[in-house]
Design a protein around this motif. Sequence first.
Motif, PDB file in Angstrom:
ATOM      1  N   ARG A 271       0.888  -1.334  -0.017  1.00 17.33           N
ATOM      2  CA  ARG A 271      -0.025  -0.193   0.024  1.00 17.33           C
ATOM      3  C   ARG A 271       0.749   1.323  -0.036  1.00 17.33           C
ATOM      4  NH1 ARG A 271      -4.226  -0.198   4.603  1.00 17.33           N
ATOM      5  NH2 ARG A 271      -5.238   1.344   3.453  1.00 17.33           N
ATOM      6  N   VAL A 272       2.103   0.984   0.694  1.00 22.70           N
ATOM      7  CA  VAL A 272       3.011   2.285   0.457  1.00 22.70           C
ATOM      8  C   VAL A 272       3.390   2.645  -0.745  1.00 22.70           C
ATOM      9  CG1 VAL A 272       5.036   3.235   1.448  1.00 22.70           C
ATOM     10  CG2 VAL A 272       3.702   1.806   2.923  1.00 22.70           C
ATOM     11  N   VAL A 273       3.725   1.409  -1.497  1.00 22.72           N
ATOM     12  CA  VAL A 273       4.252   1.525  -2.881  1.00 22.72           C
ATOM     13  C   VAL A 273       3.098   1.945  -3.879  1.00 22.72           C
ATOM     14  CG1 VAL A 273       5.511   0.411  -4.689  1.00 22.72           C
ATOM     15  CG2 VAL A 273       6.051  -0.292  -2.604  1.00 22.72           C
ATOM     16  N   GLU A 274       1.890   1.622  -3.711  1.00 26.07           N
ATOM     17  CA  GLU A 274       1.022   1.769  -4.742  1.00 26.07           C
ATOM     18  C   GLU A 274       0.532   3.355  -4.592  1.00 26.07           C
ATOM     19  OE1 GLU A 274      -1.788  -0.931  -3.602  1.00 26.07           O
ATOM     20  OE2 GLU A 274      -0.769  -2.469  -4.574  1.00 26.07           O
ATOM     21  N   CYS A 275       0.972   4.082  -3.725  1.00 23.77           N
ATOM     22  CA  CYS A 275       0.677   5.364  -3.836  1.00 23.77           C
ATOM     23  C   CYS A 275       0.982   6.151  -4.918  1.00 23.77           C
ATOM     24  CB  CYS A 275       1.116   6.252  -2.352  1.00 23.77           C
ATOM     25  SG  CYS A 275       0.681   7.824  -2.252  1.00 23.77           S
ATOM     26  N   ARG A 276       0.190   6.750  -5.590  1.00 26.54           N
ATOM     27  CA  ARG A 276       0.443   7.513  -7.072  1.00 26.54           C
ATOM     28  C   ARG A 276       0.905   9.013  -6.782  1.00 26.54           C
ATOM     29  NH1 ARG A 276      -4.536   8.215  -9.945  1.00 26.54           N
ATOM     30  NH2 ARG A 276      -3.515   8.097 -12.091  1.00 26.54           N
ATOM     31  N   LYS A 277       0.919   9.368  -5.720  1.00 24.73           N
ATOM     32  CA  LYS A 277       1.220  10.736  -5.494  1.00 24.73           C
ATOM     33  C   LYS A 277       2.806  10.761  -5.059  1.00 24.73           C
ATOM     34  CE  LYS A 277      -3.277  12.687  -4.625  1.00 24.73           C
ATOM     35  NZ  LYS A 277      -4.251  13.171  -3.850  1.00 24.73           N
ATOM     36  N   PRO A 278       3.606  11.705  -5.576  1.00 26.01           N
ATOM     37  CA  PRO A 278       4.989  11.681  -5.113  1.00 26.01           C
ATOM     38  C   PRO A 278       5.338  11.676  -3.622  1.00 26.01           C
ATOM     39  CG  PRO A 278       4.566  12.965  -7.176  1.00 26.01           C
ATOM     40  CD  PRO A 278       3.188  12.639  -6.461  1.00 26.01           C
ATOM     41  N   ARG A 279       6.138  10.730  -3.358  1.00 22.67           N
ATOM     42  CA  ARG A 279       6.743  10.930  -1.740  1.00 22.67           C
ATOM     43  C   ARG A 279       8.019  11.188  -1.792  1.00 22.67           C
ATOM     44  NH1 ARG A 279       5.242   5.123  -2.481  1.00 22.67           N
ATOM     45  NH2 ARG A 279       6.276   6.024  -4.254  1.00 22.67           N
ATOM     46  N   ILE A 280       8.165  12.069  -0.877  1.00 25.58           N
ATOM     47  CA  ILE A 280       9.685  12.489  -0.737  1.00 25.58           C
ATOM     48  C   ILE A 280      10.183  12.062   0.807  1.00 25.58           C
ATOM     49  CG2 ILE A 280      11.355  14.488  -0.109  1.00 25.58           C
ATOM     50  CD1 ILE A 280       9.736  16.211  -1.889  1.00 25.58           C
ATOM     51  N   ALA A 281      11.235  11.037   1.171  1.00 28.37           N
ATOM     52  CA  ALA A 281      11.596  10.868   2.186  1.00 28.37           C
ATOM     53  C   ALA A 281      12.692  11.772   2.797  1.00 28.37           C
ATOM     54  CB  ALA A 281      12.327   9.310   2.045  1.00 28.37           C
TER      55      ALA A 281
ATOM     56  N   GLY B 282      13.640   0.394   7.217  1.00 25.36           N
ATOM     57  CA  GLY B 282      13.578   2.098   7.261  1.00 25.36           C
ATOM     58  C   GLY B 282      14.154   2.363   5.942  1.00 25.36           C
ATOM     59  N   ALA B 283      15.305   1.676   5.778  1.00 28.84           N
ATOM     60  CA  ALA B 283      16.269   1.863   4.444  1.00 28.84           C
ATOM     61  C   ALA B 283      15.230   1.824   3.241  1.00 28.84           C
ATOM     62  CB  ALA B 283      17.362   1.178   4.382  1.00 28.84           C
ATOM     63  N   GLU B 284      14.463   0.592   3.223  1.00 23.02           N
ATOM     64  CA  GLU B 284      13.577   0.176   2.143  1.00 23.02           C
ATOM     65  C   GLU B 284      12.441   1.219   2.173  1.00 23.02           C
ATOM     66  OE1 GLU B 284      13.687  -3.557   4.187  1.00 23.02           O
ATOM     67  OE2 GLU B 284      14.002  -4.804   2.285  1.00 23.02           O
ATOM     68  N   LEU B 285      11.825   1.824   3.295  1.00 25.62           N
ATOM     69  CA  LEU B 285      10.788   2.857   3.233  1.00 25.62           C
ATOM     70  C   LEU B 285      11.365   3.821   2.548  1.00 25.62           C
ATOM     71  CD1 LEU B 285       8.149   3.841   4.001  1.00 25.62           C
ATOM     72  CD2 LEU B 285       9.031   4.465   6.021  1.00 25.62           C
ATOM     73  N   ALA B 286      12.788   4.478   2.589  1.00 28.93           N
ATOM     74  CA  ALA B 286      13.164   5.460   1.862  1.00 28.93           C
ATOM     75  C   ALA B 286      13.363   5.337   0.385  1.00 28.93           C
ATOM     76  CB  ALA B 286      14.839   5.884   2.502  1.00 28.93           C
ATOM     77  N   GLN B 287      13.899   3.824   0.073  1.00 31.97           N
ATOM     78  CA  GLN B 287      13.971   3.366  -1.502  1.00 31.97           C
ATOM     79  C   GLN B 287      12.555   3.439  -1.803  1.00 31.97           C
ATOM     80  OE1 GLN B 287      15.720  -0.543  -0.547  1.00 31.97           O
ATOM     81  NE2 GLN B 287      17.527   0.484   0.558  1.00 31.97           N
ATOM     82  N   MET B 288      11.617   3.020  -1.330  1.00 37.39           N
ATOM     83  CA  MET B 288      10.109   3.305  -1.870  1.00 37.39           C
ATOM     84  C   MET B 288       9.584   4.650  -2.386  1.00 37.39           C
ATOM     85  SD  MET B 288       8.113   0.725   0.452  1.00 37.39           S
ATOM     86  CE  MET B 288       8.875  -0.488   1.584  1.00 37.39           C
ATOM     87  N   CYS B 289      10.270   5.486  -1.478  1.00 34.17           N
ATOM     88  CA  CYS B 289       9.771   6.885  -1.927  1.00 34.17           C
ATOM     89  C   CYS B 289      10.549   7.288  -3.308  1.00 34.17           C
ATOM     90  CB  CYS B 289      10.307   7.724  -0.828  1.00 34.17           C
ATOM     91  SG  CYS B 289       9.297   7.692   0.830  1.00 34.17           S
ATOM     92  N   ASP B 290       9.904   8.207  -3.894  1.00 33.02           N
ATOM     93  CA  ASP B 290      10.216   8.775  -5.214  1.00 33.02           C
ATOM     94  C   ASP B 290      11.529   9.638  -5.227  1.00 33.02           C
ATOM     95  OD1 ASP B 290       8.025   7.471  -6.541  1.00 33.02           O
ATOM     96  OD2 ASP B 290       6.949   9.025  -4.949  1.00 33.02           O
ATOM     97  N   ILE B 291      11.695  10.485  -4.083  1.00 30.79           N
ATOM     98  CA  ILE B 291      12.969  11.349  -3.943  1.00 30.79           C
ATOM     99  C   ILE B 291      13.357  11.077  -2.595  1.00 30.79           C
ATOM    100  CG2 ILE B 291      13.547  13.662  -3.721  1.00 30.79           C
ATOM    101  CD1 ILE B 291      11.342  14.267  -5.868  1.00 30.79           C
ATOM    102  N   VAL B 292      14.766  11.089  -2.216  1.00 32.16           N
ATOM    103  CA  VAL B 292      15.280  10.868  -0.751  1.00 32.16           C
ATOM    104  C   VAL B 292      16.187  12.078  -0.707  1.00 32.16           C
ATOM    105  CG1 VAL B 292      16.634   9.389   0.455  1.00 32.16           C
ATOM    106  CG2 VAL B 292      15.209   8.529  -1.110  1.00 32.16           C
ATOM    107  N   PHE B 293      15.727  12.831   0.387  1.00 31.29           N
ATOM    108  CA  PHE B 293      16.620  14.077   0.997  1.00 31.29           C
ATOM    109  C   PHE B 293      17.369  13.491   2.173  1.00 31.29           C
ATOM    110  CE2 PHE B 293      14.219  18.103  -0.747  1.00 31.29           C
ATOM    111  CZ  PHE B 293      14.617  17.614  -2.096  1.00 31.29           C
TER     112      PHE B 293
END
Length: 258
Positions: free
Chosen positions: A90-100, A110-121
């Motif tokens: 359900r985290v991956v399926e979100c169509r709106k861009p996510r920035i970690a 936790g690293a994998e959650l960041a990797q699932m986001c579209d942009i990582v700061f």
Amino acid sequence: DAPFETLIVETRGGVGLITLNRPKALNALNATMIRELGEALAAFEANEAVGAVVITGSDKAFAAGADIREMADKSFSDVYLADLGGGWRRVVECRKPRIAAVSGYALGGGAELAQMCDIVFASETAKFGQPEITLGIIPGFGGTQRLTRAVGKAKAMDLVLTGRMMDAQEAEKSGLVSRIVPAEKLLDEALEAAAKIASFSRAAVLAAKEAVDVAAEVGLSEGARFERRAFQALFATEDQTEGMAAFVEKRKPEFRNR
Ligand code: CO8
């Protein structure tokens, strides 16, 4: 906003902000947090006012992994039947861009959650790693797949097989991190980038994200064909007419998501 047990969820203008909030456990991702992340993202997905999402943790930890205490006594049938790791879909399926926005530890899940986001700061204090091997397991939500696509086989094998951490500089140099930001500016810069994304034509933003994501799944000519069709389709939107008219007329565009 609905109250969450493990998250602080709020909206800031057109941006949805999710703060992981189990500070005593360094934001270890337990089943409740993973479920709530899915719920919070689904709510932002459904909320027309939200154009992009920022996910952050604390200064000390973005998230120090899946909750080891919760997993310690489980058997194969426990985790198989509960589809441990599956809730992340359900985290991956979100169509709106996510920035970690990552400060401190981003380990395992936790690293994998960041990797699932579209942009990582990442702040200069960020530390990324896949320490699962030290626990007798392997990454369970994309750490061998998304990490490898982001940083290549050489670096991914090093991280996954030794369990060592890499700092923000190394993570940026190897392609996991988009930008390194001073710690005190991390959240503001992530919110600013998310607000900028949210200000653009929603259809163009979703199509851009979808097309970049396709690059990880298909070959070049198929990906380029997908891109071209999505590009051409955007000429059916009023936002394309408005965006180009505004450029020609030397004014700011007013996108209306039509
Ligand atoms: N799970 C549960 N509790 C944790 C976790 C964790 N992953 N990480 C930290 N904590 C807890 C500690 O137990 C401690 O609790 P308490 O105060 O009650 O003893 C508290 O957080 C603070 O931690 P430390 O005292 O250890 O803090 P330090 O600053 O000394 O160390 C570290 C920080 C280096 C981050 C250290 O806490 C650590 O190594 N943590 C574990 C990191 C890890 O191995 N993560 C990988 C977990 S496995 C995983 O993520 C698999 C992903 C598969 C996804 C499947 C979907 C669910």
